[in-house]
Design an enzyme around this catalytic site. Structure first.
Site, short mmCIF file in Angstrom:
data_model
loop_
_atom_site.label_atom_id
_atom_site.label_comp_id
_atom_site.label_asym_id
_atom_site.label_seq_id
_atom_site.Cartn_x
_atom_site.Cartn_y
_atom_site.Cartn_z
CG ASN A 213 -1.64 0.47 1.43
OD1 ASN A 213 -1.61 2.12 0.74
ND2 ASN A 213 -2.42 1.14 2.78
CD1 TRP A 214 4.16 1.64 -2.91
CD2 TRP A 214 4.00 2.42 -4.65
NE1 TRP A 214 4.66 1.12 -3.89
CE2 TRP A 214 4.85 2.12 -4.35
CE3 TRP A 214 4.14 4.10 -5.09
CZ2 TRP A 214 5.42 1.75 -5.67
CZ3 TRP A 214 4.87 3.81 -6.88
CH2 TRP A 214 6.54 2.46 -7.01
CE LYS A 215 -0.06 2.89 4.56
NZ LYS A 215 0.89 3.01 6.60
CG HIS B 136 -6.01 1.44 5.24
ND1 HIS B 136 -4.75 2.44 6.47
CD2 HIS B 136 -4.49 0.97 5.56
CE1 HIS B 136 -3.62 2.42 6.57
NE2 HIS B 136 -3.58 1.24 6.13
CD GLU C 11 -3.06 5.50 7.08
OE1 GLU C 11 -2.46 5.52 5.57
OE2 GLU C 11 -2.05 4.68 7.53
CD GLU D 78 -3.21 -2.82 7.54
OE1 GLU D 78 -1.78 -2.46 6.63
OE2 GLU D 78 -3.60 -1.50 7.28
N GLY E 200 3.10 2.42 10.83
CA GLY E 200 4.01 3.35 10.48
C GLY E 200 4.64 3.46 11.89
CB SER F 69 5.61 -2.06 12.48
OG SER F 69 5.15 -0.54 12.53
N GLY G 175 3.16 -1.06 4.37
CA GLY G 175 2.53 0.14 3.96
C GLY G 175 4.32 0.68 3.67
N GLY G 176 4.95 1.66 4.53
CA GLY G 176 6.34 2.11 4.35
C GLY G 176 7.42 1.39 3.20
P1 PGA Z 1 2.76 -0.17 7.95
O1 PGA Z 1 1.65 0.62 7.05
O2 PGA Z 1 3.34 -0.54 6.93
O3 PGA Z 1 4.22 1.06 7.20
O4 PGA Z 1 3.11 0.11 8.95
C1 PGA Z 1 0.70 -0.74 6.56
C2 PGA Z 1 -0.73 -0.05 6.34
O5 PGA Z 1 -1.22 0.92 6.42
O6 PGA Z 1 -1.34 -0.63 5.52
#
Ligand code: PGA
Length: 249
Positions: A9-11, A93, A95, A163, A169, A209, A230-231
């Site tokens: 997930n590049w967000k 998600h 967010e 999650e 993050g 993470s 994510g990251g």
């Molecule tokens: P992260 O994000 O790997 O940067 O913690 C995970 C996500 O929100 O899907």
């Protein structure tokens, strides 16, 4: 059969130059391993699809509107994601739930919109830190699964991602026992609602993470069938290391 999935997930990250990461990734993936999915911002979806060119890398969106088209400035429909090359879409998600006040009913409606446009939904659930501290994690997961998944949910049209909000993050992850507790719980809740056979076939991803250094341990946990990343998905070398761990698990 449960499909192993590494989904990135590049967000809200990535410009045209970031597509070079795809060129590093593509030669290292092969269809014999786990499914590899990247969900870039919508601006990059069509270009990424062109580079992936029907190979082992599959693409997804990060959200969709419930309607197919119409007067919804700034929104993207499932039909548009499909048209741009997506086969998946992340829904619910944390967010989206926090930044856009999306509730479980919204997520369920979006899930139906995804299916209606031939997208597989990746539906996210997860507790906040306050909820974990209050000892209500499993209750929250149960409510989110119940409310976010329509009755027609199957392992073919939907993937579930656990999650924990406090692990996203932050570099913090739950203990392996805590991950196992939630994943075992989700497996049994899905089996109760959708039947033993279907329940056993859902791909259950862990997210929050996930890095090359902790991936193998997480993939060894009971009922963990992959990751939402994510990251670490922004860097081809990190994403491929996680995908390799999953493929070997
Ligand atoms: P992260 O994000 O790997 O940067 O913690 C995970 C996500 O929100 O899907």
């Amino acid at each position: 059969m449960v499909t192993k999935i590494a989904a990135g997930n590049w967000k809200m990250n990535g410009l045209a130059a970031s597509l070079d990461e795809i060129d590093l990734l593509l030669p290292q993936l092969n269809p014999a391993g786990a499914l590899a999915i990247l969900c870039p911002p919508a601006t990059l979806l069509a270009q990424m699809a062109a580079r992936a060119d029907g190979g082992a890398l599959l693409l997804g969106g990060q959200d969709c509107h419930v309607a197919t088209s119409g007067a919804h400035t700034g929104d993207i429909s499932a039909a548009m994601l499909r048209d741009a090359g997506a086969q998946f879409v992340i829904l619910g998600h944390s967010e989206r739930r926090s930044d856009h006040n999306e509730n479980n009913a919204d997520v369920a409606a979006k899930t139906r919109a995804a299916w209606n446009n031939k997208l597989t939904a990746i539906v996210c659930v997860g507790e906040t830190e306050a909820e974990r501290d209050a000892g209500v994690t499993l209750q929250i997961i149960a409510e989110q699964l119940e409310g976010s998944l329509p009755d027609e949910t199957t392992p073919q049209n939907t993937v579930i991602a656990y999650e924990p909000v406090w692990a996203i993050g932050t570099g913090r992850t739950p203990t392996l026992n805590q991950i196992a507790e939630v994943h075992d719980f989700m497996r049994s809740a899905l089996s109760t609602r959708f039947g033993e056979t279907s329940g056993g076939d859902f791909s259950l991803l862990y997210g929050g993470s996930v890095k090359p250094g902790n991936a193998a341990d997480i993939f060894a946990v009971s009922n963990v069938n992959g990751a939402l990343i994510g990251g670490a998905s922004l860097k081809a070398s990190d994403f491929i290391a996680i995908w390799n761990s999953l493929s070997a698990s």
